[in-house]
Scaffold this active site. Structure first.
Site: not given
Ligand code: GTP
Ligand code: SPV
Ligand code: MN
Length: 610
Positions: A223, A232, A83, A392, A299, A252, A276, A274
């Site tokens: 991406y 998002k 991002r 990912r 998420d 989130h 974590c 993100s």
């Protein structure tokens, strides 16, 4: 400016699968501006998916794997791997509504900036129309979107990540034809005869949101969070702004179901920044006998009050877009089994010589030879990682073997506890329970974490990340914090308890103290029992902490001394931390609600530092 004349677009829309005025006018407006060669309506059929995948293989964007069922590998442009927060804008009418943490540009000015970029931007390409619904079409308040994109990679990914295709289009029309307009272009038009590159993108990137219009325009990146606009951009930035207006929360957060040995059930939501640990905790395999964990989301959580005053959470997504590195049978076996079930798109991991993928942490033993994410030969002696740190796996959530059956419930599950947490080497204890809702909101507002590879920029720098939403709040952060406080004042609310956790604290040798991963079930057990009223807690300056022996470490090779270090509140660390909290609130300025400022004073005096 080569704008297609009206007849060309009309011709392209002749076979549109709908006569909905709002849908056709949106698609025709974007086509007129971006002048694609062709328009394809994504229906979600296996047949269409296979055709698109074949084209992507042919173009060299993806590689069909032989080692994992129905799966593909993609390597992005090395400059398009995460991002881009610096290029992400909230274009509210008033600057103050974007707040201290967002980039802002006036809507008209942004549109003027974007127009020349989008003009003809799909030339030589196909424009795909992807109708989707975030959450369930059968929800009390279904949340629709239509993404138009010139990236077939985005199409395949959206089909995994959101409920997309014909059913969504039918539901949009049946519900009156309103949807969030999502426009995406990689910004790489092709001239006649020009050969394409495997991963088209543009060095100029704009990820822009118009909260009042409820539309999204994204340019230049293919991406993840920049391009899969349901995720998002919609489910957090636009949805948080809708949620503020309507009195709910778009967060989130993962959603987890816990069942005790006695068969009692509690649902927990947790917000970590993100990379974590949300996906890992969402799929936890408890190590304590008799406890069961099931997954609802990894998420994003949308939480609305039910008639009983409880907050009900739904996961608006349909797939996982998980961090690959560090995911292996020893850390997250559930995710590994989900991946094994097939239907994955891997991005920026490494390719094995026998047609499968690998990333750091997938297996303990490193393969002798790989093609790394940049396309270079790689051996265990190589100095660079084989997979990009933000590589990912994109995997259908239905593959998750621990998926809770409630996942199909359009109105979600009642949340008993909310966990906030981040990646901190120092200061933050393994677990604390906050004293009440406002104190919990305060702890969320000062959530801090070392930055990760999920966004471009420096990694490992401590930054404040309120509710793990810093990059995703679609409006003014001060209003957002006030909204959280207001949620707590809702009449008849049966609020979840709020906890703060840190799996990443280090000792004097710089080793992570807590074993983490599946052992986090021990912390979850304490949280569960606190909510159920069956575990004791001791007062601490930060709130409430497990009493001696309160955290179940049975069978774990973990000494009392280590536990003490994991839970410790060190005055000298907190002196520094309070200074940083003051700085943070200063940065947010007048927008910080007075009730939260009062919490800082209370904390200071509880720590004896007033
Ligand atoms: P996003 O998808 O970016 O929002 O990330 P996420 O919050 O879902 O993070 P994820 O679960 O994918 O974890 C990211 C990284 O943290 C991985 O490399 C994990 O191995 C690591 N990690 C997750 N949980 C733990 C834990 O309990 N302890 C330690 N030490 N590392 C963890
Ligand atoms: C995150 O960065 O929080 C992610 C990945 O979940 S992305 O979809 O790129 O936002
Ligand atoms: Mn995320």
């Amino acid at each position: 400016m080569t704008v297609l004349d009206h007849d060309v677009v009309a011709d392209q829309l002749k076979n549109a699968p709908t006569d909905s005025e709002s849908v056709l006018s949106f698609v025709s407006r974007v086509a007129t501006l971006t002048t694609p060669d062709d328009i394809v309506w994504v229906d979600g059929s296996d047949e269409q998916k296979a055709t698109i995948a074949d084209q992507l293989v042919e173009a060299g964007t993806i590689v069909r794997l032989t080692g994992t069922k129905d799966s593909f590998y993609a390597a992005s442009d090395p400059e398009d791997v995460a991002r881009v927060e610096g290029r992400t804008y909230i274009c509210s009418v008033e600057e103050k509504d974007a707040g201290a943490l967002n980039n802002w540009m006036a809507p008209d000015e942004m549109k003027e900036t974007l127009e020349p970029l989008f003009t003809g931007s799909m030339r030589g390409r196909t424009m795909y129309v992807i109708p989707f619904v975030m959450g369930h079409a059968e929800a009390d308040q279904p949340m629709f979107g239509i993404e138009v994109t010139d990236s077939p990679y985005v199409v395949l990914s959206m089909l995994v990540m959101a409920r997309s295709g014909k059913n969504a289009l039918d539901a949009i029309v049946a519900n009156g034809g309103t949807f969030v307009e999502c426009v995406h272009s990689v910004g790489a038009p092709l001239e006649a005869g020009q050969t394409d590159v495997p991963w088209p993108c543009n060095p100029t990137k704009y990820i822009t949101h118009f909260p009042e219009e409820r539309s999204i325009w994204s340019f230049g990146s293919g991406y993840g969070g920049n391009a899969l606009l349901g995720k998002k951009c919609y489910a957090l930035r636009i949805a948080s702004s809708i949620a503020r207006d309507e009195g709910w929360l778009a967060e989130h957060m993962l959603i987890l179901k816990l069942t005790s040995p006695e068969g009692e059930v509690k649902y927990i939501a947790a917000a970590f920044p993100s990379a974590c640990g949300k996906t890992n905790l969402a799929m936890i395999e408890p190590t304590i006998p008799g406890w069961k964990a099931e997954t609802l989301g990894d998420d994003i959580a949308w939480m609305r009050f039910g008639d009983d005053g409880q907050l009900y959470a739904v996961n608006p997504e349909f797939g996982l877009f998980g961090v690959a590195p560090g995911t292996g049978y020893s850390t997250n076996p559930t995710a590994m089994r989900a991946i094994e079930a097939g239907g994955n798109i891997f991005t920026n991991v490494a390719l094995t010589d026998d047609g499968d993928v690998w990333w750091e942490g997938k297996t303990d033993e490193k393969p002798a030879h790989l093609t790394d994410w940049r396309g270079n030969d790689w051996t265990p002696d190589s100095e660079t990682p084989a997979a990009h740190p933000n590589s990912r796996f994109c995997t259908p959530i239905a593959n998750v073997p621990t998926l809770a059956p409630e996942w199909t419930n359009p109105n979600g599950v009642p949340i008993s506890a909310i966990l906030f947490g981040g990646r901190r080497k120092t200061t933050m204890p393994l677990v604390t329970e906050t004293k009440d809702w406002n104190h919990g909101v305060f702890m969320g507002s000062v959530l801090s974490s070392e930055t990760t590879a999920a966004a471009t920029g420096a990694v490992g720098v401590v930054r404040r990340d309120p509710m793990a939403m810093r990059p995703f709040i679609g409006y003014n952060v001060g209003d957002y914090l006030q909204h959280w406080l207001d949620i707590g004042k809702t009449e008849g609310a049966q609020l979840p308890k709020i906890f703060y956790v840190n799996w990443f604290r280090r000792d004097e040798n710089n080793s992570i103290i807590w074993p983490g991963f599946s052992e986090n079930s021990r912390v979850l057990k304490w949280v569960f029992e606190r909510v159920a009223g069956t575990a004791d807690a001791a007062e601490s300056p930060l709130g409430l902490t497990p009493v001696e022996g309160g955290l179940d470490t049975e069978g774990l090779d973990f000494t009392d001394e280590e536990l003490r270090k994991a839970l410790e509140i060190k005055p000298e660390e907190w002196e520094t931390e309070l200074g940083l909290i003051d700085e943070w609130y200063e940065q947010l300025g007048d927008s910080v609600p007075a009730e939260l400022r009062a919490e800082v004073d209370n904390l200071r005096s509880r720590l004896g530092l007033a």
